[in-house]
Design a protein around this motif. Structure first.
Motif, short mmCIF file in Angstrom:
data_model
loop_
_atom_site.label_atom_id
_atom_site.label_comp_id
_atom_site.label_asym_id
_atom_site.label_seq_id
_atom_site.Cartn_x
_atom_site.Cartn_y
_atom_site.Cartn_z
N ARG A 200 0.83 -1.20 0.00
CA ARG A 200 0.00 0.00 0.00
C ARG A 200 0.87 1.26 0.00
O ARG A 200 0.55 2.24 -0.70
CB ARG A 200 -0.91 0.00 1.22
N ALA A 201 1.95 1.23 0.78
CA ALA A 201 2.83 2.41 0.82
C ALA A 201 3.50 2.64 -0.53
O ALA A 201 3.68 3.79 -0.96
CB ALA A 201 3.88 2.23 1.91
N MET A 202 3.87 1.56 -1.21
CA MET A 202 4.49 1.71 -2.52
C MET A 202 3.51 2.24 -3.56
O MET A 202 3.90 2.96 -4.49
CB MET A 202 5.06 0.36 -2.98
N ALA A 203 2.24 1.88 -3.41
CA ALA A 203 1.24 2.33 -4.38
C ALA A 203 0.76 3.75 -4.11
O ALA A 203 0.25 4.41 -5.02
CB ALA A 203 0.05 1.36 -4.37
N SER A 204 0.91 4.23 -2.88
CA SER A 204 0.44 5.58 -2.54
C SER A 204 1.51 6.61 -2.87
O SER A 204 2.70 6.30 -2.95
CB SER A 204 0.07 5.65 -1.07
N MET A 205 1.06 7.86 -3.03
CA MET A 205 1.97 8.96 -3.32
C MET A 205 2.30 9.71 -2.04
O MET A 205 1.55 9.66 -1.06
CB MET A 205 1.34 9.91 -4.34
N PRO A 206 3.42 10.43 -2.01
CA PRO A 206 3.75 11.20 -0.81
C PRO A 206 2.67 12.24 -0.52
O PRO A 206 2.08 12.81 -1.44
CB PRO A 206 5.08 11.86 -1.18
N ARG B 47 11.93 17.77 -11.04
CA ARG B 47 12.91 17.09 -11.88
C ARG B 47 14.20 16.82 -11.13
O ARG B 47 14.81 15.76 -11.24
CB ARG B 47 13.19 17.93 -13.13
N THR B 48 14.65 17.80 -10.34
CA THR B 48 15.88 17.61 -9.56
C THR B 48 15.75 16.49 -8.55
O THR B 48 16.65 15.65 -8.39
CB THR B 48 16.24 18.92 -8.85
N LEU B 49 14.61 16.43 -7.87
CA LEU B 49 14.40 15.38 -6.87
C LEU B 49 14.29 14.00 -7.51
O LEU B 49 14.76 13.01 -6.95
CB LEU B 49 13.15 15.70 -6.05
N ARG B 50 13.67 13.94 -8.69
CA ARG B 50 13.57 12.64 -9.36
C ARG B 50 14.95 12.14 -9.78
O ARG B 50 15.21 10.94 -9.78
CB ARG B 50 12.63 12.75 -10.56
N ARG B 51 15.82 13.07 -10.19
CA ARG B 51 17.18 12.64 -10.53
C ARG B 51 17.92 12.09 -9.31
O ARG B 51 18.84 11.29 -9.45
CB ARG B 51 17.96 13.81 -11.14
N LYS B 52 17.53 12.52 -8.15
CA LYS B 52 18.12 12.01 -6.91
C LYS B 52 17.34 10.82 -6.35
O LYS B 52 17.48 10.46 -5.19
CB LYS B 52 18.20 13.12 -5.86
N LEU B 53 16.50 10.21 -7.23
CA LEU B 53 15.77 8.98 -6.92
C LEU B 53 14.69 9.17 -5.87
O LEU B 53 14.32 8.23 -5.16
CB LEU B 53 16.74 7.87 -6.49
N PHE B 54 14.16 10.38 -5.75
CA PHE B 54 13.01 10.62 -4.89
C PHE B 54 11.74 10.39 -5.68
O PHE B 54 11.66 10.72 -6.88
CB PHE B 54 13.01 12.06 -4.37
N ARG B 55 10.75 9.80 -5.04
CA ARG B 55 9.41 9.77 -5.61
C ARG B 55 8.75 11.11 -5.32
O ARG B 55 8.70 11.54 -4.17
CB ARG B 55 8.58 8.64 -5.00
N THR B 56 8.26 11.76 -6.35
CA THR B 56 7.76 13.14 -6.18
C THR B 56 6.28 13.22 -6.54
O THR B 56 5.74 12.41 -7.32
CB THR B 56 8.56 14.10 -7.06
N ARG B 57 5.67 14.23 -5.96
CA ARG B 57 4.26 14.53 -6.24
C ARG B 57 4.09 16.04 -6.20
O ARG B 57 4.43 16.68 -5.20
CB ARG B 57 3.35 13.86 -5.20
N VAL B 58 3.59 16.61 -7.28
CA VAL B 58 3.36 18.04 -7.38
C VAL B 58 1.85 18.29 -7.35
O VAL B 58 1.11 17.72 -8.17
CB VAL B 58 3.98 18.62 -8.67
#
Length: 544
Positions: free
Chosen positions: A118-124, A156-167
């Motif tokens: 569930r945590a993997m499927a949910s967004m921050p 984009r910067t956070l995704r390059r650092k392997l963060f899962r992002t949500r805008v």
């Protein structure tokens, strides 16, 4: 004013629901069993329960050492046997801990796997209103970009650092950039527990469908054996294995080479054998202590070695018998004890009848390197100066009564009751290879020479690969669990106030989900601003 509600007189108050005490006990017991604390306690108990298996000799590994323990500790050994000390890993109490640990791990892992999925499927989640209350906080800074552009650049910067992002766009026209990292920590934790379950399952199925046997094999083509239960010194089949399921192969040892350091410490062992599998022909093969011989559905391990004197006994009627008798090592220098029994001697040629009172047995010590002072202790494990010290006994050896006994010692009960009498005097007789000993009745014993023997453990474990894979995956999961840290960062991008429109104000906050001493430095790197007060990470986009 307080309003009091009146109920009708006929209405009855709801009765509390009665809980079945048995169901409550089972539910609470299951919760306790499947808690992580209980799993850790059971894992610790399993490790403690395995200690006797390392301290006491195990019947399934080396029955000879168990016999030695009975001889050295005659009072303690029966109690150890009653408690399962000589067969720890097949005992009822070890199996109980094993099954409880397996059940506890299943009850722990499955709910955590569901929560992790569930945590993997949910967004921050979106940024909280009060970022300054978080453990890490970066004061607001102004950027010339509009909020949408700044938020996209941050994402984009956070995704390059392997963060899962949500805008997420906020009602005031700003944007919330939420980012989370470190999901592999829980993945590694679950991987470790599933690997542990795989090891437990592998050990269990390996016990069911595996088998093992021990065989003392003397060098020489006349001393070979085939893979049948009757030709093993001791063996054990899994509950799902029959004697007919054993793979078909035969083996004979052509040579055994042992090298030693000057102190007598072993340096290397090499067994050379010829093996025939199925209906094939004999093929040469070599194996050592740490490199077993791998056959089809069987592995041959080298676990011990020693010497087998060759003795030729000629009875008073001139009939000779030759036996190759393995002697059991008792110390690191291969001082060995053993017995040679000749029950079928002194048969009267006139009547062709055997007198059981004229059976002969020889018991003594073999020294690979005998000392010059005559002491019954070897000074070096190699056969540099072989010596054999024997005592002769004549009478009834007690082999015809069908009672099990040691092949390395005479029946002490026969000696005690006078059925077997010593005829060689008080001191053992010393023999070197090629020498002959003449007894009082004219019979002779010749020490022909020696051969070496190897103690082999032949095993088959169908889940060996599974257990190995589980161990490797468990180590990988443990590393992920220890060195990966889950954390969250938020950026709130708001429209800038003032006469110059189009700008944005960025504020950041961070929250480590686990104990992570390096999070402050990582957060500082993520929120670092240049001299122009630019947004975090914006310099990587090529904009000052």
């Amino acid at each position: 004013m307080t309003v009091v509600e009146d109920r009708p007189a006929t209405a009855e108050a709801p009765q509390p629901r009665r809980v079945n005490p048995l169901w409550a006990l089972l539910r609470n017991s299951w919760r306790q069993l499947t808690s992580m604390r209980t799993a850790l306690v059971l894992l610790f108990l399993l490790a403690v329960a395995a200690i006797p298996g390392s301290y006491f000799p195990q019947t399934s590994v080396n029955r000879e050492r168990v016999s030695q323990y009975y001889t050295a500790h005659p009072d303690l050994a029966p109690w150890v046997a009653r408690l399962g000390g000589f067969d720890v890993f097949a005992s009822a109490w070890f199996a109980a801990i094993y099954l409880l640990l397996f059940t506890s791990l299943v009850g722990c892992v499955l709910p955590r796997l569901r929560d992790h999925a569930r945590a993997m499927a949910s967004m921050p989640p979106t940024a909280p209103k009060r970022l300054e209350r978080l453990p890490q906080h970066a004061a607001a800074s102004t950027r010339p970009e509009d909020p949408a552009t700044a938020a996209a650049s941050l994402a984009r910067t956070l995704r390059r650092k392997l963060f899962r992002t949500r805008v997420v766009k906020l009602p005031d026209g700003g944007f919330s950039v939420a980012a989370e990292k470190g999901y592999l920590k829980e993945t590694g934790n679950l991987l470790f527990h599933f690997a542990l379950l795989a090891v437990l399952i592998g050990v269990g199925f390996g016990h069911w469908y595996g088998w093992h046997g021990n065989r003392l094999l003397v060098t020489g083509a006349d001393q070979g054996f085939c893979n049948t239960i009757t030709q093993y010194d001791d063996s054990a089949l899994g509950p799902r294995v029959d004697a007919g399921d054993l793979p078909k192969f035969c083996m004979r040892m052509t040579d055994f080479e042992a090298t030693y350091q000057s102190t007598g410490q072993p340096k290397s062992f090499l067994a050379s054998v010829e093996v025939k599998e199925g209906n094939g022909t004999y093929q040469p093969a070599d194996f050592t202590v740490n490199d077993p011989l791998r056959l089809h559905h069987a592995n041959v391990h080298l676990i011990g070695q020693g010497y087998a004197p060759i003795l030729r006994y000629t009875d008073k009627y001139g009939v000779s018998q030759t036996k190759i008798v393995p002697f059991l090592p008792t110390d690191a220098m291969q001082t060995s004890t053993g017995v040679a029994q000749f029950p079928d001697v002194n048969i009267d040629p006139k009547t062709n009848q055997r007198d059981p009172k004229l059976q002969v047995g020889f018991e003594g010590v073999f020294l690979p390197t005998g000392s010059t002072d005559g002491s019954a202790t070897s000074t070096f494990p190699a056969a540099n100066n072989p010596m054999l010290y024997l005592a002769a006994y004549r009478g009834n050896l007690g082999l015809d009564v069908g009672k099990a006994g040691s092949v390395y010692a005479l029946d002490r009960g026969q000696i005690t009751n006078g059925e077997l009498k010593k005829v060689s005097g008080e001191r053992p007789y010393a023999l070197k290879p090629g020498q002959t000993w003449t007894l009082d009745d004219g019979s002779k014993l010749e020490f022909v020479g020696t051969r070496q023997f190897a103690t082999l453990s032949i095993r088959y474990d169908p889940t060996q690969t599974m257990v190995l894979a589980g161990a490797v995956l468990g180590l990988l999961g443990l590393m992920l669990s220890l060195f990966v840290h889950r954390r969250r960062v938020w950026f709130r991008v708001s429209p800038a106030e003032g006469p110059d429109t189009g700008g944005s104000v960025i504020e950041a906050g961070g929250l480590p989900r686990t104990d992570y001493p390096g999070f402050a430095a990582e957060f500082a790197a993520l929120t670092r601003t240049d001299t122009d007060g630019g947004p975090p990470g914006h310099a990587e986009e090529g904009t000052p």
